[in-house]
Design a protein around this motif. Structure first.
Motif, PDB file in Angstrom:
ATOM      1  N   TRP A   1       0.830  -1.200   0.000  1.00 50.21           N
ATOM      2  CA  TRP A   1       0.000   0.000   0.000  1.00 50.21           C
ATOM      3  C   TRP A   1       0.868   1.254   0.000  1.00 50.21           C
ATOM      4  N   ARG A   2       1.939   1.264   0.774  1.00 50.31           N
ATOM      5  CA  ARG A   2       2.842   2.416   0.791  1.00 50.31           C
ATOM      6  C   ARG A   2       3.501   2.597  -0.576  1.00 50.31           C
ATOM      7  N   THR A   3       3.822   1.493  -1.227  1.00 50.54           N
ATOM      8  CA  THR A   3       4.424   1.564  -2.557  1.00 50.54           C
ATOM      9  C   THR A   3       3.437   2.128  -3.570  1.00 50.54           C
ATOM     10  N   VAL A   4       2.181   1.688  -3.494  1.00 54.01           N
ATOM     11  CA  VAL A   4       1.154   2.198  -4.411  1.00 54.01           C
ATOM     12  C   VAL A   4       0.983   3.700  -4.199  1.00 54.01           C
ATOM     13  N   ARG A   5       0.924   4.132  -2.949  1.00 57.44           N
ATOM     14  CA  ARG A   5       0.789   5.566  -2.664  1.00 57.44           C
ATOM     15  C   ARG A   5       1.982   6.349  -3.199  1.00 57.44           C
ATOM     16  N   ALA A   6       3.183   5.823  -2.996  1.00 56.69           N
ATOM     17  CA  ALA A   6       4.388   6.519  -3.450  1.00 56.69           C
ATOM     18  C   ALA A   6       4.409   6.649  -4.973  1.00 56.69           C
ATOM     19  N   VAL A   7       4.048   5.578  -5.674  1.00 53.49           N
ATOM     20  CA  VAL A   7       4.031   5.621  -7.131  1.00 53.49           C
ATOM     21  C   VAL A   7       2.940   6.565  -7.628  1.00 53.49           C
ATOM     22  N   ALA A   8       1.776   6.530  -6.992  1.00 51.71           N
ATOM     23  CA  ALA A   8       0.677   7.405  -7.414  1.00 51.71           C
ATOM     24  C   ALA A   8       1.060   8.874  -7.241  1.00 51.71           C
ATOM     25  N   TRP A   9       1.616   9.221  -6.107  1.00 55.69           N
ATOM     26  CA  TRP A   9       2.024  10.621  -5.894  1.00 55.69           C
ATOM     27  C   TRP A   9       3.147  10.999  -6.847  1.00 55.69           C
ATOM     28  N   SER A  10       4.021  10.066  -7.159  1.00 54.99           N
ATOM     29  CA  SER A  10       5.114  10.364  -8.090  1.00 54.99           C
ATOM     30  C   SER A  10       4.591  10.588  -9.506  1.00 54.99           C
TER      31      SER A  10
ATOM     32  N   ASP B   1      10.299   6.912   1.919  1.00 52.26           N
ATOM     33  CA  ASP B   1      10.026   5.876   0.922  1.00 52.26           C
ATOM     34  C   ASP B   1      11.306   5.211   0.429  1.00 52.26           C
ATOM     35  N   THR B   2      12.366   5.993   0.224  1.00 54.33           N
ATOM     36  CA  THR B   2      13.609   5.392  -0.248  1.00 54.33           C
ATOM     37  C   THR B   2      14.221   4.477   0.803  1.00 54.33           C
ATOM     38  N   GLU B   3      13.935   4.735   2.067  1.00 51.07           N
ATOM     39  CA  GLU B   3      14.465   3.878   3.129  1.00 51.07           C
ATOM     40  C   GLU B   3      13.633   2.621   3.324  1.00 51.07           C
ATOM     41  N   ARG B   4      12.343   2.674   3.037  1.00 48.80           N
ATOM     42  CA  ARG B   4      11.449   1.567   3.382  1.00 48.80           C
ATOM     43  C   ARG B   4      10.979   0.721   2.214  1.00 48.80           C
ATOM     44  N   ILE B   5      10.947   1.281   1.016  1.00 54.35           N
ATOM     45  CA  ILE B   5      10.375   0.558  -0.119  1.00 54.35           C
ATOM     46  C   ILE B   5      11.498  -0.010  -0.989  1.00 54.35           C
ATOM     47  N   GLY B   6      11.345  -1.269  -1.350  1.00 54.36           N
ATOM     48  CA  GLY B   6      12.331  -1.922  -2.202  1.00 54.36           C
ATOM     49  C   GLY B   6      12.167  -1.520  -3.655  1.00 54.36           C
ATOM     50  N   PRO B   7      13.252  -1.495  -4.404  1.00 56.45           N
ATOM     51  CA  PRO B   7      13.187  -1.092  -5.804  1.00 56.45           C
ATOM     52  C   PRO B   7      12.314  -2.015  -6.660  1.00 56.45           C
ATOM     53  N   LEU B   8      12.294  -3.287  -6.364  1.00 55.44           N
ATOM     54  CA  LEU B   8      11.477  -4.226  -7.131  1.00 55.44           C
ATOM     55  C   LEU B   8       9.996  -3.900  -6.968  1.00 55.44           C
ATOM     56  N   HIS B   9       9.585  -3.542  -5.757  1.00 55.52           N
ATOM     57  CA  HIS B   9       8.191  -3.171  -5.518  1.00 55.52           C
ATOM     58  C   HIS B   9       7.810  -1.944  -6.339  1.00 55.52           C
ATOM     59  N   ILE B  10       8.689  -0.956  -6.385  1.00 59.68           N
ATOM     60  CA  ILE B  10       8.408   0.263  -7.137  1.00 59.68           C
ATOM     61  C   ILE B  10       8.271  -0.040  -8.624  1.00 59.68           C
ATOM     62  N   ILE B  11       9.139  -0.890  -9.150  1.00 58.92           N
ATOM     63  CA  ILE B  11       9.089  -1.235 -10.570  1.00 58.92           C
ATOM     64  C   ILE B  11       7.790  -1.965 -10.900  1.00 58.92           C
ATOM     65  N   VAL B  12       7.420  -2.950 -10.082  1.00 57.52           N
ATOM     66  CA  VAL B  12       6.206  -3.727 -10.342  1.00 57.52           C
ATOM     67  C   VAL B  12       4.969  -2.836 -10.265  1.00 57.52           C
ATOM     68  N   VAL B  13       4.851  -2.050  -9.199  1.00 53.09           N
ATOM     69  CA  VAL B  13       3.681  -1.183  -9.038  1.00 53.09           C
ATOM     70  C   VAL B  13       3.648  -0.114 -10.127  1.00 53.09           C
ATOM     71  N   GLY B  14       4.800   0.419 -10.500  1.00 50.29           N
ATOM     72  CA  GLY B  14       4.853   1.413 -11.565  1.00 50.29           C
ATOM     73  C   GLY B  14       4.387   0.853 -12.902  1.00 50.29           C
ATOM     74  N   LEU B  15       4.828  -0.343 -13.243  1.00 49.62           N
ATOM     75  CA  LEU B  15       4.396  -0.966 -14.505  1.00 49.62           C
ATOM     76  C   LEU B  15       2.901  -1.258 -14.502  1.00 49.62           C
ATOM     77  N   VAL B  16       2.386  -1.756 -13.385  1.00 52.51           N
ATOM     78  CA  VAL B  16       0.949  -2.015 -13.284  1.00 52.51           C
ATOM     79  C   VAL B  16       0.166  -0.713 -13.411  1.00 52.51           C
ATOM     80  N   ALA B  17       0.647   0.352 -12.774  1.00 54.05           N
ATOM     81  CA  ALA B  17      -0.030   1.649 -12.846  1.00 54.05           C
ATOM     82  C   ALA B  17      -0.051   2.172 -14.281  1.00 54.05           C
ATOM     83  N   ILE B  18       1.038   2.050 -14.994  1.00 49.64           N
ATOM     84  CA  ILE B  18       1.098   2.517 -16.380  1.00 49.64           C
ATOM     85  C   ILE B  18       0.145   1.710 -17.263  1.00 49.64           C
TER      86      ILE B  18
END
Length: 76
Positions: free
Chosen positions: A22-31, A44-61
């Motif tokens: 959920w934190r990753t989804v929020r971070a990607v949405a705000w970004s 976010d950079t301290e708590r969220i893994g890069p793989l999570h950001i990539i997956v959520v970002g691709l799904v969002a796109i």
């Protein structure tokens, strides 16, 4: 020598990441909107893994593009 730069006892350990999806989804949405606080970005950079950001970002796109295609087909 306990005060040397290469003392294994003084090497800081990296804290485990405690980010959630959920934190990753929020971070990607705000970004994607371009609205981010500097302090939130640091957390976010301290708590969220890069793989999570990539997956959520691709799904969002994919969802955004699919939504736009659906909207255009509905209007036309």
């Amino acid at each position: 020598m306990t005060g040397s730069r290469h003392d294994p006892a003084r090497v800081p350990t990296q804290a485990p990441r405690a980010g959630s999806w959920w934190r990753t989804v929020r971070a990607v949405a705000w970004s994607l909107l371009g609205i981010r606080k500097g302090s939130e970005y640091q957390q976010d950079t301290e708590r969220i893994g890069p793989l999570h950001i990539i997956v959520v970002g691709l799904v969002a796109i994919v969802l955004i593009v699919g939504g736009l295609i659906t909207l255009v087909n509905w209007v036309v």
